[in-house]
Design a protein around this motif. Structure first.
Motif, mmCIF file in Angstrom:
data_model
loop_
_atom_site.group_PDB
_atom_site.id
_atom_site.type_symbol
_atom_site.label_atom_id
_atom_site.label_comp_id
_atom_site.label_asym_id
_atom_site.label_seq_id
_atom_site.Cartn_x
_atom_site.Cartn_y
_atom_site.Cartn_z
ATOM 1 N N GLY A 177 -4.890 -0.980 -0.662
ATOM 2 C CA GLY A 177 -5.312 0.250 -0.002
ATOM 3 C C GLY A 177 -4.077 0.838 0.675
ATOM 4 N N GLY A 178 -4.295 1.699 1.658
ATOM 5 C CA GLY A 178 -3.188 2.220 2.460
ATOM 6 C C GLY A 178 -2.303 3.212 1.722
ATOM 7 N N GLY A 179 -1.132 3.461 2.326
ATOM 8 C CA GLY A 179 -0.211 4.457 1.809
ATOM 9 C C GLY A 179 -0.554 5.867 2.255
ATOM 10 N N TYR A 180 -1.076 5.998 3.473
ATOM 11 C CA TYR A 180 -1.545 7.297 3.985
ATOM 12 C C TYR A 180 -0.369 8.073 4.591
ATOM 13 C CZ TYR A 180 -5.735 4.278 4.026
ATOM 14 O OH TYR A 180 -6.723 3.380 3.726
ATOM 15 N N ILE A 225 11.613 2.445 3.817
ATOM 16 C CA ILE A 225 10.385 2.943 3.201
ATOM 17 C C ILE A 225 10.749 3.576 1.870
ATOM 18 C CG2 ILE A 225 8.427 4.524 3.407
ATOM 19 C CD1 ILE A 225 8.697 4.284 6.458
ATOM 20 N N ILE A 226 10.261 2.977 0.792
ATOM 21 C CA ILE A 226 10.452 3.513 -0.560
ATOM 22 C C ILE A 226 9.142 4.169 -0.964
ATOM 23 C CG2 ILE A 226 10.874 2.941 -2.991
ATOM 24 C CD1 ILE A 226 12.556 0.586 -2.079
ATOM 25 N N VAL A 259 5.528 2.461 -0.989
ATOM 26 C CA VAL A 259 4.354 3.305 -1.200
ATOM 27 C C VAL A 259 4.293 3.605 -2.703
ATOM 28 C CG1 VAL A 259 3.221 5.462 -0.567
ATOM 29 C CG2 VAL A 259 4.627 4.244 1.123
ATOM 30 N N ALA A 260 3.419 2.868 -3.408
ATOM 31 C CA ALA A 260 3.455 2.798 -4.877
ATOM 32 C C ALA A 260 2.419 3.729 -5.507
ATOM 33 C CB ALA A 260 3.228 1.354 -5.333
ATOM 34 N N THR A 300 1.807 -0.789 -0.633
ATOM 35 C CA THR A 300 0.551 -0.054 -0.442
ATOM 36 C C THR A 300 0.310 0.836 -1.655
ATOM 37 O OG1 THR A 300 1.608 1.798 0.702
ATOM 38 C CG2 THR A 300 0.866 -0.036 2.057
ATOM 39 N N LEU A 301 -0.942 1.250 -1.847
ATOM 40 C CA LEU A 301 -1.309 1.952 -3.081
ATOM 41 C C LEU A 301 -0.977 3.439 -3.077
ATOM 42 C CD1 LEU A 301 -4.798 0.553 -4.149
ATOM 43 C CD2 LEU A 301 -2.514 -0.187 -4.852
#
Length: 299
Positions: A117-120, A155-156, A231-232, A273-274
């Protein structure tokens, strides 16, 4: 460093039903089921996050914004979200942030910690934006810095859209390096990252991967990172409904493997994170996210 390579994190509250909405928020349960059907990952323990603490939210977000959010009120602070605002959605975000915080904590024991989840990355300290109410990566980084002030976080962000929230939040923090590689002529209004790569529509695998490799090599020289937050996003995909990049499913997995190898070459942990993914065939989004898991889980 880590004894076990990959930790997986998931909570059923990540999943939302938003009928007719472009954001496929039911993808999380489909990804979980995809993992549980796989002969390699079916037996793995998937860790359960708790909801993020209010005090942790306040590391990034203003009290005024949080008051509006938890009152479920449409105000100038919440109105820029493109999602409904209700209890179940806010709870989903709180568990999603909790998942990234847990992944950050697990980076002491695991080389790779994967929040499903995540990546907001569009959420700002004082307002919602896009499909983002709370900025999980920023909160996790700030919380980690409380106990580890020497953390140098990279942070990528390889989502289709610039990670403008993180770029803004960390713009004056010399211990956080923000790198965003995205389609340049799309939403959102851009902030300034430490390294922004604006891609042209119709960028294909070879060019994309070459630019990514060059960018990572430049970051290696410019910043002494000791943890990566990746952040993928699945949305650079060639059949994504919101974008015009032309990255194949194979190319996206090669992207993920490149980030993994970069972390391994530096011998540092990576929190994954997604973020986004809006493939015309919903199953493609789930498969791209699953491929990211396998990229970090394979021996």
């Amino acid at each position: 460093m880590a004894s076990n390579a990959l930790a997986l994190i998931y909570h059923s509250s990540y999943n939302l039903e938003l009928p007719g909405h472009v954001f496929p928020a039911h993808k999380y349960s489909h990804l979980y089921n995809r993992v549980k059907r796989d002969p390699v990952y079916a037996s793995w323990d998937i860790l359960l996050p708790k909801k993020v603490d209010d005090a942790d939210l306040e590391l990034v977000h203003t009290k005024e914004y949080l008051d509006d959010l938890f009152s479920y009120e449409h105000t100038p602070r919440t109105m820029y979200s493109e999602l409904p605002l209700n209890r179940s959605i806010v709870e989903s975000f709180m568990y999603g942030v909790g998942g990234t915080v847990l992944a950050s904590e697990l980076s002491d024991k695991h080389q790779f910690a994967f929040n499903m989840g995540g990546g907001y990355h569009h959420s700002f300290p004082d307002r919602a934006e896009g499909f983002c109410y709370l900025n999980d990566v920023a909160i996790a980084v700030k919380k980690q810095k409380e106990t580890k002030p020497d953390i140098n976080a990279l942070i990528i962000d390889l989502d289709l859209h610039q990670g403008n929230g993180n770029s803004y939040i960390f713009q004056y923090d010399d211990k956080v390096f923000t790198f965003s590689m995205h389609q340049g002529n799309l939403y959102p209004k851009k902030e300034i990252s430490n390294l922004d790569v604006n891609l042209e529509p119709n960028t294909k695998d070879d060019e994309y991967l070459s630019i990514l490799e060059t960018s990572l090599n430049q970051i290696r020289k410019d910043f002494d990172s000791n943890i990566i937050y990746y952040v993928a996003g699945a949305d650079p995909y060639e059949d994504d409904s919101l974008g015009e990049l032309k990255i194949s499913m194979k190319g996206l997995k090669e992207r993920d493997l490149m980030v993994r190898k970069f972390a391994e070459s530096l011998n540092i942990p990576c929190v994954v994170t997604l973020a986004g993914g809006y493939a015309r065939d919903f199953r493609d989004t789930v498969e791209i996210h699953f491929n990211t898991i396998t990229a970090f889980g394979e021996k």
